[in-house]
Design an enzyme around this catalytic site. Sequence first.
Site, PDB file in Angstrom:
ATOM      1  N   VAL A 193     -67.654 -49.422  -7.674  1.00  0.00           N
ATOM      2  CA  VAL A 193     -67.562 -49.566  -6.225  1.00  0.00           C
ATOM      3  C   VAL A 193     -66.341 -50.417  -5.899  1.00  0.00           C
ATOM      4  CG1 VAL A 193     -68.727 -50.364  -4.121  1.00  0.00           C
ATOM      5  CG2 VAL A 193     -70.082 -49.503  -6.033  1.00  0.00           C
ATOM      6  N   SER A 194     -65.581 -50.046  -4.884  1.00  0.00           N
ATOM      7  CA  SER A 194     -64.502 -50.865  -4.368  1.00  0.00           C
ATOM      8  C   SER A 194     -63.423 -51.072  -5.438  1.00  0.00           C
ATOM      9  CB  SER A 194     -65.077 -52.184  -3.836  1.00  0.00           C
ATOM     10  OG  SER A 194     -64.122 -52.930  -3.152  1.00  0.00           O
ATOM     11  N   ASN A 195     -63.126 -52.311  -5.803  1.00  0.00           N
ATOM     12  CA  ASN A 195     -62.153 -52.535  -6.868  1.00  0.00           C
ATOM     13  C   ASN A 195     -62.621 -51.929  -8.178  1.00  0.00           C
ATOM     14  OD1 ASN A 195     -60.418 -53.900  -5.186  1.00  0.00           O
ATOM     15  ND2 ASN A 195     -60.822 -55.925  -6.016  1.00  0.00           N
ATOM     16  N   LEU A 202     -66.873 -44.965  -5.756  1.00  0.00           N
ATOM     17  CA  LEU A 202     -67.343 -45.237  -4.398  1.00  0.00           C
ATOM     18  C   LEU A 202     -66.370 -46.183  -3.704  1.00  0.00           C
ATOM     19  CD1 LEU A 202     -70.053 -44.129  -5.565  1.00  0.00           C
ATOM     20  CD2 LEU A 202     -71.204 -45.825  -4.137  1.00  0.00           C
ATOM     21  N   HIS A 253     -67.980 -50.641   4.307  1.00  0.00           N
ATOM     22  CA  HIS A 253     -67.685 -51.091   2.944  1.00  0.00           C
ATOM     23  C   HIS A 253     -68.776 -51.948   2.323  1.00  0.00           C
ATOM     24  CE1 HIS A 253     -64.775 -51.390  -0.293  1.00  0.00           C
ATOM     25  NE2 HIS A 253     -65.177 -52.642  -0.467  1.00  0.00           N
TER      26      HIS A 253
END
Length: 608
Positions: A268-270, A292, A543
Site C-alpha cells: 500500500v502507498s510507498n 494499492l 488514501h
Amino acid sequence: MIRRSLPLLFLLLAACATQRPPEKPMTANDSFGEVRESLHRNGDDLLSAGLGLAGLRARSPAFADAAQPTAAELRRRAIHTSWAGIADLGPLGGYGDIYGAVPSVPGREYQAFARLHGALAPHRVLLQAPDAFDANARCLVVAASSGSRGVYGAIALAGAWALPRGCAVAYTDKGTGSGYFDLDSDSGVALDGTRAARGTAPLEFEPAHVDAMRGVAIKHAHSSGNPEADWGRHVLQAARFGLAMLDRAYPAQAPFTPANTRVIVTGVSNGAGAALQAAGLDDGLIDGVVALAPNVHVAGHGRALYDYASEAALLMPCALVDARFDAVPFARVHGATPPAWLARCARLHEQGVLEGTDLAAQARAALDRLHAAGWDDLALATAASSTAFDLWRAVGATYASSYLRAPATKMPCGFRFAATDAHGAAIAADAPTRAAWWSDASGIPPGAGVMLLGGTDASADPTAAGIDCLRRLWSGNDAPAHALHAAVAATITRPPRADLPILVAHGEDDGLLPFAFTSSAYIDALAAAGRKPVLWRVPHAQHFDAFLALPAFGDRYVPLLPYGYAALDAMWKHVAAAAPLPASKRFPTHPRGARGLDRGMLALDSGD
C-alpha cells in the site's frame, strides 16, 4: 521461545553441504546478519500478537515497565500500531463483518538486518511462517511497509490476506522504519526492537558518531543513502530471504525456489511503489504484483511526490480558503478557516505569486494554479486533512533530507527532529519515550514523542519560511536543487517484464498520492510500453483507511483495503490456477453516510 542463529551466509553454505544442493535464489550481493527466530503460539500469534480484532480496536497494549519493555511487548505493540495506521477498525467501518478477519495464526518468525551491496544502512526483513503452511499450494507473499513505517507496516494487507490461507509472508521496511537513533544517549534499536547503545549490538540504524550531537536521527531521512531509489531491490532481497527462511521453517519441503513456490508482491502507498519498482527490476522471481494507491514515479508521465507535495504545502492552505471547501472535513475549525491559512494567501499575494486584491480572489488564484497543475477537487477535498495535520511539511522535510543525503544535524531548510517539552522546546528524550519509538512511531515525525522543529518564524504564517525553502529545492536552479532532482530521478520505476501480471487499485479521491499523478500515469506508461496491466478505479476511496474512523470523514468515503483483498484473491487464482485476470474497471461505490458500511456500498461484485 527465542533461538538465535549463526549468520545466514553460514546457514546457506551448510545447507549446500548437505544432500540438498538446490537452486537458490540468493545472490552474491545479498548480505544478512544474524537471524532471530521466535515462536508465536498459545495466546500469541503472527497476525495480531494474540490481540485479536477486539484487541486491535482497543488502546495500545501497555508495557509492564515503560522504560524497559520486553521484545514480546514491543512486537505486540508494533503490530497493533501497524494495524491502527492502515485499517479502518472503527465500529461503522465493517472490518470483520463486511470484509476482512483477524483469526489466530500460530507460527514462527525469522528476522534479520539485510544490506544491499553499497548501502550505508541496513533494512529489516522478516518472514512469518504459519504452522498451517499449505504444502500443496506453496505461496510466499512479499510486502514492503506502507509510508515510512516499520517492518510490520503491511500486515493489515499482506498478513491478513496471506496467513489465514496458509501462505508465508516476507516483509521489509525498505530502508525506512521506526528504528530511530537517539543522538543524546547514542543509542538505537537492536534486532529484537529493544534499545541498545552504540557498539553493544547490531542496530537498525546507526549514523556516524559526532561529538555533541543532539536530537533524533531517522533512518529514512538520515541514512545518507536515498533508500527510495532502492525500494525495488529491498523487495527482491526480502523475497530471496523469505525463500531461504522457508527452507528452515519447513525442511521436509525444501528447497523453496522461484520455480516451485509462487511469489506475489503487494503493498500500500510507498509499499505499493516499492512493489512496482521491484516489478521493473524482476527477471523471473515474481509471479504477480498487486499495488494499492502506489507512490510511483515514471519517466514522462505523472509527477514526482516531492514536486506535488511541496506545491501542496505552499498553495493548498490558501486554496482551501475557497468557499467550495466550507463543508469539507478538516478544512474548517469550528466553522472558521485556520488563521495561518488566511495569512498564507496574503503572503503569497505580497510575493507576487497570487493575483487578487481580496481573500476570495487570492484563494481562487491558488485553486486555479493547483487545477492547472493537475489537481482535481476530489483530491483537494481529502488533501484538506493532510494540510490540517501538517503532513506536507513533514513529508517535504523528510524526503528533502533523504534526497540530499543530509545528516540529522544538517537537514535542509533548518529543520531538525527532537523530543520536546510542554512548551515545544527541544529536550533529550527520556527512557520511556525512546523505548516506545520502535513500536509506536510511523517513520516520519511528528509522532511518538518526536517533533519536527525549525523552518519557522514568529509571523502569522509561521511555517511558510521552511515551506518556501522546500519548494525552492524543486523549482530552483542551484546546486542543492540539481542534487535533489538527480536523487528523485533515481527513483523512477521501470516497466515490468512483458509477462508479469500487474493489478493496480487506487481511490479516485486520494488526496495524498493523487490518482492522476501516480497510478494513472503508471498505467499510461505501461500501455505505451506495450504492457496490459489491470487498473481498478475506486470512487469515494481516499488514501488513509484509518482516517475513516474520524468523525464526518468516514461518512464520505469507502475503504480501499477490501479492494486489496479482492485483488489478491484474483491474482492468486491467476497464478495458481491460470484463471484469467479480471478486467480493468471502475466500481460504482457509495459512501456510507452516518450509518454502518454494507457490502453493497463497495460494489465489489460489479463494475463498469
